[in-house]
Design an enzyme around this catalytic site. Structure first.
Site, mmCIF file in Angstrom:
data_model
loop_
_atom_site.group_PDB
_atom_site.id
_atom_site.type_symbol
_atom_site.label_atom_id
_atom_site.label_comp_id
_atom_site.label_asym_id
_atom_site.label_seq_id
_atom_site.Cartn_x
_atom_site.Cartn_y
_atom_site.Cartn_z
ATOM 1 N N GLU B 46 0.848 -1.183 0.000
ATOM 2 C CA GLU B 46 0.000 0.000 0.000
ATOM 3 C C GLU B 46 0.875 1.220 0.000
ATOM 4 O O GLU B 46 1.933 1.247 0.608
ATOM 5 C CB GLU B 46 -0.879 0.016 1.245
ATOM 6 N N ASP B 99 30.964 3.005 -4.902
ATOM 7 C CA ASP B 99 31.138 1.909 -3.963
ATOM 8 C C ASP B 99 32.526 1.324 -4.187
ATOM 9 O O ASP B 99 32.839 0.845 -5.273
ATOM 10 C CB ASP B 99 30.051 0.854 -4.247
ATOM 11 N N ASP B 101 35.035 -1.538 -2.912
ATOM 12 C CA ASP B 101 34.964 -2.786 -2.159
ATOM 13 C C ASP B 101 36.339 -3.441 -2.141
ATOM 14 O O ASP B 101 36.956 -3.632 -3.181
ATOM 15 C CB ASP B 101 33.940 -3.678 -2.856
ATOM 16 N N SER B 150 31.327 1.191 5.123
ATOM 17 C CA SER B 150 30.213 0.277 4.850
ATOM 18 C C SER B 150 29.917 -0.640 6.027
ATOM 19 O O SER B 150 28.877 -1.270 6.084
ATOM 20 C CB SER B 150 30.534 -0.587 3.638
ATOM 21 N N LEU B 286 20.794 -0.106 -5.407
ATOM 22 C CA LEU B 286 20.651 0.086 -3.964
ATOM 23 C C LEU B 286 22.005 0.204 -3.303
ATOM 24 O O LEU B 286 22.936 -0.499 -3.653
ATOM 25 C CB LEU B 286 19.919 -1.102 -3.347
#
Lengths: 499, 395
Positions: B46, B99, B101, B150, B286
């Site tokens: 919703e 990002d 890593d 992170s 994301l």
């Protein structure tokens, strides 16, 4: 999209406002009435210009002296008005209107659009580069490309960094030429490959690269506009006055139509075999050979070849005799020929039916309409033959291997008429055909002229000058693989830019 | 504060406490409202929206998100993957993100591999941050950069300028490619190739690498001690050494192969930042939110203070267990103040308590970093608005 002939008249005083720069992005369509004559004239003349742009683009190094001279001449011709002078306004108006008319003709298919965009871009690039730097900046500002030029002091302080980031920049170039500050979002290709200096979100673009940015913009806008135009095309095509003009333009042949027969009877039938080897373009040589071998040609072949023969000067009687003698050697007897085929020969000469005097087909027509199928011999061999077969045929006709390669490259680039022109040059043993091939009969005429030593003096002078220039000139395509040379030249462009 | 204090099994118990008393909601809300994340939110499929910080708080406290990724907010825990409803934020405009890593450097670090990190290889992150931060500010003109640890093995960068949020996918990808120097996968031995002219960006990056190279590569990683310097095989008959006097790599080569910048290429291949272009390109990608909890290590994803970059220690970053523990140690004076003010204003009390709460924990200094970042953004937005209103007045 608004169409000429349906709008209100232009208010006089805004003449100067309308065209405030000699160059434009063609954002707004013209809003005035023009006569159909002007409509057609403008369109045809611009088309001639674009075809020259195409031709020069493949045969010369862009921005070389030769290219510049020839294109300059052609542009002057385009803007030339036979009256005493042509005002700047008139020039810009012609530029504007002719561009928009051609949009109508060239928006319909992917191929046409691509061709049109390519030539318009090349033309724009040339004209933009020709502007004085002040006018360049002017143009940018007027078109919402708010790119500033970098001040001399800033240039000096950044000089080393600029040289280290941009291809083809030297100290002198930085000093002498403008550098533009462009938000990096507008120069993504240069940013992505790190080929430009970035500072505080701005890309510092040397003037020879700013045109690339402007051209990208030009291409995007024109592409979108053409797509939109294509959608509104049905409305235009329903106007009976415009429809025939527009459909002809995209197949346009803009030269002599060889409908008026000269030299009637000057060619004898006995000469045709020899002539086919010496002076016929490949398509006609091909058709003639097929006729001789099979004693027959289908309708498409009869039309293309028959009209060509008419154009070179065969009389109706000669034509009838020619076709009959050949067909009779095959499966057709004299009676049948008289009943079935003679009629169509007479038809070609305008002696039957509508009595329309058909004109020999131009290259464009041969290339674009009525592709040959199994059992046909018409069409354009450069367009319609499988490259392997084409190669073999050229080998049979004793064309040199390097020559064949050049031809095949042109074919790959879809420059069929240029390929034929190259064939002309190779079979006649000349560096430069000296004409822009558009019509099979033109090929024949030029060939005959050449072979009979009948070149006029101007051309002879040009020829000798050319052969003197040759050793010194840079990478002439006829000496190298044409298409490759063209690609390499693209990279070398910036070297030639400021010479 | 060792990670042995943190036990992933405790996470479900610690999280509600974290959201109730420690999570810096007011700052977070501020950040979300500056950022392009629309305050729209789906739960149970919703469509709901909240316009105030209170609502955001209530929702998050109710959901107790296990993971917060900007782009999506998950409330489920791994064991209950299918059973629990999830909520998501949808970004309309989105920050430009990067990002870095540590696993992407496995071919050039000898101390650790995969998800492990140690103080020896952490320098790679320091180098990456310095190089990218400079480039994003000086070359691209961005001002509002948030660097976040992170929680395990890397760092993220959030570029929050308006201009950055409006970038198209093509532009994001162009920026990421401009910043990329190390290319090639398993099969590629020589991953950095330089040729003339050397772009100023590369020179700037090299000077950062040179500052750290001796300590990091020669001493800590001992790259010259290793016989595994694979890419030297592409240059047969060459020897690589390090000149301590000039602090530079020197390559002596018999063959002409490999080019004139081999020494620089080596330094870059060992140290230059390796970023994932796809993360930066994708508007829908994301990325873990600041102040979320890393489920495996328990560490909070904290903003990194660039002024203290060289002393940043990922192992000093507080875990959720630590800060919850710290919560349980009230100080006497504060307790009295609490009681008095609570009676004055019940509503504000909760808020103030929370402010005091995180201030009592090791999280405090990191929230300060976040505060400063938000202040800077607020100032520049005010400046923009003043400019705009000035222009209007002039009209």
């Amino acid at each position: 999209m608004q169409f000429p002939g349906r709008r209100k008249k232009l208010i006089g005083s805004s003449q100067n406002d309308l065209y405030d720069h000699c160059l434009q992005f063609y954002g707004q369509p013209p809003l005035e009435n023009i006569s159909l004559t002007e409509f057609e004239t403008f369109a045809v003349e611009r088309l001639k210009l674009l075809k020259t742009v195409e031709n020069l683009g493949v045969s010369c190094v862009k921005n070389s002296e030769q290219y510049t001279k020839k294109l300059d001449a052609e542009i002057s011709k385009f803007f030339f008005n036979k009256e005493d002078g042509i005002s700047e306004y008139e020039k810009r108006r012609k530029d504007h209107i002719s561009h928009f008319i051609l949009r109508l003709a060239y928006c319909q298919t992917e191929d046409l659009r691509r061709w049109f965009i390519q030539q318009e871009m090349d033309l724009f690039r040339y004209r933009f580069n020709d502007l004085h730097s002040k006018h360049k900046t002017d143009f940018l500002h007027k078109n919402n490309l708010k790119y500033e030029t970098v001040s001399a002091e800033e240039k000096k302080s950044l000089q080393d960094k600029l040289i280290a980031s941009s291809y083809g920049l030297s100290g002198t170039k930085v000093e002498e030429h403008d550098v533009y500050k462009v938000p990096f979002q507008d120069a993504l290709d240069l940013v992505r490959t790190r080929k430009v200096y970035l500072l505080a979100g701005n890309a510092y673009i040397p003037h020879h690269e700013i045109v690339t940015i402007v051209l990208n913009d030009f291409r995007t806008r024109l592409s979108k506009a053409l797509a939109m135009t294509a959608r509104s095309l049905p409305a235009v095509q329903s106007d009976e006055r415009l429809q025939p003009l527009l459909s002809h333009l995209s197949h346009a042949y803009v030269g002599q139509d060889y409908s008026i027969q000269k030299n009637i009877g000057k060619i004898s039938l006995e000469q045709i075999d020899a002539l086919s080897g010496k002076s016929f373009p490949l398509c006609m040589r091909h058709l003639h050979k097929a006729l001789r071998e099979n004693h027959h040609l289908r309708h498409g072949g009869r039309m293309q070849y028959g009209l060509f023969l008419k154009g070179i000067g065969l009389s109706l009687e000669q034509a009838l005799q020619f076709w009959r003698s050949e067909f009779v050697k095959g499966k057709v007897d004299a009676d049948k020929f008289d009943k079935a085929y003679a009629y169509s020969v007479r038809h070609m000469f305008g002696k039957e039916g509508k009595r329309t005097d058909y004109t020999p087909y131009s290259c464009m027509k041969v290339i674009l309409s009525n592709p040959p199928s199994q059992g046909d011999y018409h069409g354009c061999p450069f367009r319609h033959s499988d490259p392997e077969l084409l190669k073999q045929k050229l080998q049979n006709y004793k064309v040199s291997p390097s020559g064949i390669n050049q031809i095949l490259e042109l074919v790959k680039g879809m420059h069929y008429q240029l390929a034929c022109q190259k064939y002309f040059e190779l079979t006649h043993n000349v560096e430069d055909a000296g004409f822009s091939l558009n019509h099979p009969n033109q090929y024949f005429t030029e060939s005959q002229k050449l072979l009979s030593g009948g070149r006029d003096i101007k051309k002879e002078v040009d020829m000798s000058q050319r052969s003197q220039e040759n050793p010194a000139s840079v990478t002439r395509p006829s000496q190298a693989n044409s298409k490759q040379a063209h690609e390499e030249m693209g990279d070398l462009d910036s070297f030639f830019q400021d010479e | 504060m060792s990670t042995s204090d943190y036990d992933p099994a405790c996470l479900p118990d610690l999280l509600p406490l974290y959201y109730r008393r420690l999570f810096p909601f007011s700052q977070y809300y501020r950040w979300l409202s500056y950022g392009g994340v629309s305050k729209n939110y789906f739960q149970n499929r919703e469509y709901q929206s909240f316009t105030t910080q209170n609502e955001l708080e209530k929702e998050m406290q109710k959901m107790v998100p296990y993971k917060i990724d900007i782009g999506a907010v998950y409330s489920h825990r791994p064991s209950q993957h299918n059973a629990v409803k999830s909520g998501t934020f949808q970004a309309l405009e989105k920050e430009l993100v990067f990002d870095i890593d540590m696993t992407d450097y496995d071919d050039v670090r000898r101390c650790c591999s995969a998800a492990d990190i140690c103080s020896k290889c952490w320098t790679l992150m320091t180098i990456a941050i310095r190089i990218l931060d400079r480039a994003l500010r000086e070359d691209f003109g961005f001002h509002h950069l948030l660097w976040v640890y992170s929680g395990r093995r890397g760092v993220h960068c959030w570029v929050c300028d308006d201009a950055a949020r409006k970038l198209s996918v093509a532009a994001r990808s162009a920026v990421a490619e401009y910043l990329s120097l190390v290319k090639g996968g398993e099969e590629t031995v020589r991953k950095v190739v330089l040729s003339d002219p050397i772009h100023p960006f590369i020179n700037h990056s090299l000077s950062v690498v040179e500052r750290y190279f001796q300590q990091y590569a020669i001493v800590d990683q001992d790259i010259l001690g290793s016989k595994e310097i694979k890419f030297h095989n592409s240059l047969e008959g060459s020897s690589v050494s390090y000149d301590l006097h000039f602090s530079c790599v020197s390559v002596k080569s018999n063959s002409k192969k490999g080019g004139q910048y081999f020494d620089k290429e080596i330094m870059l291949q060992y140290c230059y930042p390796r970023l994932d272009v796809n993360v930066s390109k994708g508007v829908n990608h994301l990325l873990k939110s600041p102040f979320s909890v890393h489920p495996k290590t328990g560490r909070i994803s904290v903003p990194i203070d660039l002024k203290e970059l060289d002393t940043f220690d990922p192992f000093e970053v507080p875990t959720i267990s630590l800060i919850c523990e710290e919560l349980e140690k009230p100080r006497a004076e504060e307790a009295e103040e609490d009681d008095m003010k609570d009676k004055e204003n019940e509503q504000e009390a909760g808020e103030r308590r929370r402010i005091r709460d995180y201030k009592r924990t090791s999280l405090a200094k990191y929230v300060k970093v976040f505060d400063r970042f938000l202040e800077a953004m607020a100032r520049s937005r005010k400046g923009e608005m003043l400019k705009k209103s000035d222009l209007q007045k002039d009209f």
